[in-house]
Design a protein around this motif. Structure first.
Motif, PDB file in Angstrom:
ATOM      1  N   TRP A 201       0.811  -1.207   0.000  1.00 25.49           N
ATOM      2  CA  TRP A 201       0.000   0.000   0.000  1.00 25.49           C
ATOM      3  C   TRP A 201       0.850   1.266   0.000  1.00 25.49           C
ATOM      4  N   TRP A 204       1.026   3.231  -3.133  1.00 25.76           N
ATOM      5  CA  TRP A 204      -0.176   3.866  -3.658  1.00 25.76           C
ATOM      6  C   TRP A 204      -0.018   5.383  -3.675  1.00 25.76           C
ATOM      7  N   ARG A 208      -5.381   7.426  -3.670  1.00 28.04           N
ATOM      8  CA  ARG A 208      -5.825   6.047  -3.489  1.00 28.04           C
ATOM      9  C   ARG A 208      -5.871   5.672  -2.006  1.00 28.04           C
ATOM     10  N   ASP A 235      -5.272   3.222  -8.920  1.00 24.65           N
ATOM     11  CA  ASP A 235      -5.219   4.676  -9.083  1.00 24.65           C
ATOM     12  C   ASP A 235      -5.917   5.104 -10.376  1.00 24.65           C
TER      13      ASP A 235
END
Length: 235
Positions: A201, A204, A208, A235
């Motif tokens: 993550w 990201w 997002r 995204d």
């Protein structure tokens, strides 16, 4: 006092505003800065040699970055952290006060181990020694007064306890502590760790991340709480 010292002290006192980056890059061969405009550097920090600081990263007062140092997006360094040598820290890390990353060490196989003796008395040098660069992943928490030594890799999501001396690699999402540091636990069970490492993550965009706010605000009790990388919104 030399011109180099004057300029260095002035930049430190000002908190390294963008105009000082160009000045130091232009007039000092030993300095190369790549600092995002949104990064925040407190007054009293000291940057030397090659330093790269990502967007929205923050250096609190008294931090020293001396070497080939890279700091990722939104990583925070609390007061009086030292990063010496080749050190790379990923994104969204929390580095507590007075933590030390020491990639280079003194040689101990010569009659003296003091660098100043070789430079000022013998008009020579005492080369440093090291076991390789220090690499810290993303989403890592380093506790107060921890010491990370040469050649160590700390995996994504790991926790290093306060006062620990890390002499060997730390696995992703491991919790380590002690002198020398040993694994004392895990942040999550294997299935959650696996999913988080697949998800990445921290790569990201911030848009997002905001769109997935519910995920970041929940406690992870099982693998079902972590979206599969292939099904997570893109995204």
């Amino acid at each position: 006092m030399s011109l180099d010292t004057i300029v260095e002290r002035a930049a430190s006192a000002l908190g390294y505003p963008p105009v000082t980056h160009d000045l130091l890059d232009r007039y000092f061969d030993a300095a190369e800065f790549d600092i995002a405009p949104s990064a925040r550097i407190s007054i009293g920090c000291l940057l030397r040699r090659r330093v790269e600081i990502g967007p929205y990263a923050r250096l609190s007062r008294g931090c020293i970055l001396d070497g080939d140092v890279t700091i990722g997006r939104r990583t925070n360094l609390e007061p009086d952290c030292d990063l010496v040598g080749e050190v790379e820290i990923g994104r969204y890390c929390a580095i507590a006060r007075e933590s030390t990353f020491q990639q280079t060490n003194h040689r101990i196989d010569r009659p003296s181990l003091q660098i100043r003796l070789y430079e000022e008395v013998l008009d020579g040098e005492l080369p440093s020694t090291d076991d390789g660069p220090i690499s810290v992943g993303s989403d890592v928490w380093i506790g107060t007064r921890a010491t990370i030594l040469s050649g160590v890799t700390i995996g994504d999501g790991a926790v290093v306890g306060a006062g620990a001396v890390v002499t060997k690699d730390v696995e992703p999402y491991a919790i380590v502590g002690g002198v020398p540091a040993e694994r004392i636990g895990w942040r999550f069970p294997p299935e959650i760790r696996s999913r988080l490492l697949e998800l990445e993550w921290w790569e990201w965009s911030e848009r997002r991340i905001r769109e997935n706010r519910a995920f970041f605000e929940r406690s992870l009790g099982g693998a079902e709480d972590v979206p599969l990388a292939r099904s997570a919104p893109t995204d």
